[in-house]
Design a protein around this motif. Sequence first.
Motif, short mmCIF file in Angstrom:
data_model
loop_
_atom_site.label_atom_id
_atom_site.label_comp_id
_atom_site.label_asym_id
_atom_site.label_seq_id
_atom_site.Cartn_x
_atom_site.Cartn_y
_atom_site.Cartn_z
N MET A 1 0.86 -1.19 0.00
CA MET A 1 0.00 0.00 0.00
C MET A 1 0.90 1.24 0.00
O MET A 1 1.80 1.35 0.80
N ASN A 2 0.63 2.17 -0.92
CA ASN A 2 1.49 3.35 -1.00
C ASN A 2 1.08 4.44 0.00
O ASN A 2 0.03 4.34 0.65
N LEU A 3 1.91 5.45 0.10
CA LEU A 3 1.71 6.52 1.08
C LEU A 3 0.37 7.24 0.87
O LEU A 3 -0.33 7.54 1.85
N ASN A 4 0.00 7.50 -0.37
CA ASN A 4 -1.27 8.19 -0.64
C ASN A 4 -2.45 7.41 -0.08
O ASN A 4 -3.35 7.97 0.55
N ARG A 5 -2.43 6.12 -0.31
CA ARG A 5 -3.54 5.30 0.15
C ARG A 5 -3.58 5.22 1.67
O ARG A 5 -4.65 5.28 2.28
N SER A 38 2.20 16.04 -0.05
CA SER A 38 2.97 15.01 -0.74
C SER A 38 2.60 14.88 -2.22
O SER A 38 3.32 14.24 -2.97
N ASN A 39 1.50 15.49 -2.63
CA ASN A 39 1.04 15.40 -4.03
C ASN A 39 0.88 16.77 -4.69
O ASN A 39 0.18 16.87 -5.69
N LYS A 100 -7.35 10.75 -8.68
CA LYS A 100 -7.53 9.31 -8.46
C LYS A 100 -8.79 8.76 -9.14
O LYS A 100 -9.17 7.63 -8.89
N ASP A 103 -8.40 5.30 -10.70
CA ASP A 103 -7.67 4.30 -9.91
C ASP A 103 -8.67 3.45 -9.12
O ASP A 103 -9.02 3.77 -7.99
#
Length: 143
Positions: A1-5, A38-39, A100, A103
Motif C-alpha cells: 500500500m502506498n503513502l497516498n492510500r 505530498s502530491n 484518483k 484508480d
Amino acid sequence: MNLNRILFNLYILFFPFYFFSAGNPQISDIFGFLLIISNIHILLNQINKEIYLKLGLLFVFYALIVNIVWSIILTADFKILLTPIYYIYCFMFVLFLHSKKNDLSFWKSMYTFLNISILIQLICYFLFPSITSSIRATLFFPI
C-alpha cells in the motif's frame, strides 16, 4: 500500500471523530494536509486539465479576496481568514480525489475503510451510551 492510500485511509478513519472544538482542524485534517503536501505537483497539474477545476480555483481566489476585504472593513481581525483557508484546503483535496478518478483499487480501498469507520462508530455507539442519550445522537461531534 502506498503513502497516498495510507494517508487517505487514515483520513477516512478519523474523519467522524472530533477531538478539538467544532470549526477547527481535526486529526483527520492532518492526514489530509500531508496528502496534499505530498502530491502538490500532481494537484497543480490537474487544474490545467479541466475547465471546471479552473473555475473552482477562480472561486477560491474570489472567496479569499472577499474575506480579506471584509475582515479589514469589519474588524481588522484576520481570524475570518480561516474560512478561505478551508476553501483552499477543500479545493486541493478535491483535486487529489480528481487525480484518483481512474484508480479503481484506490476507490475499493476507500470503500473498505469507510466500512471499517462505520463499524468503529457503531461499536462506539453501543460502548458509550452516555454520549448518545439525547434524542438525536451526535456521537463524536461536539455540542
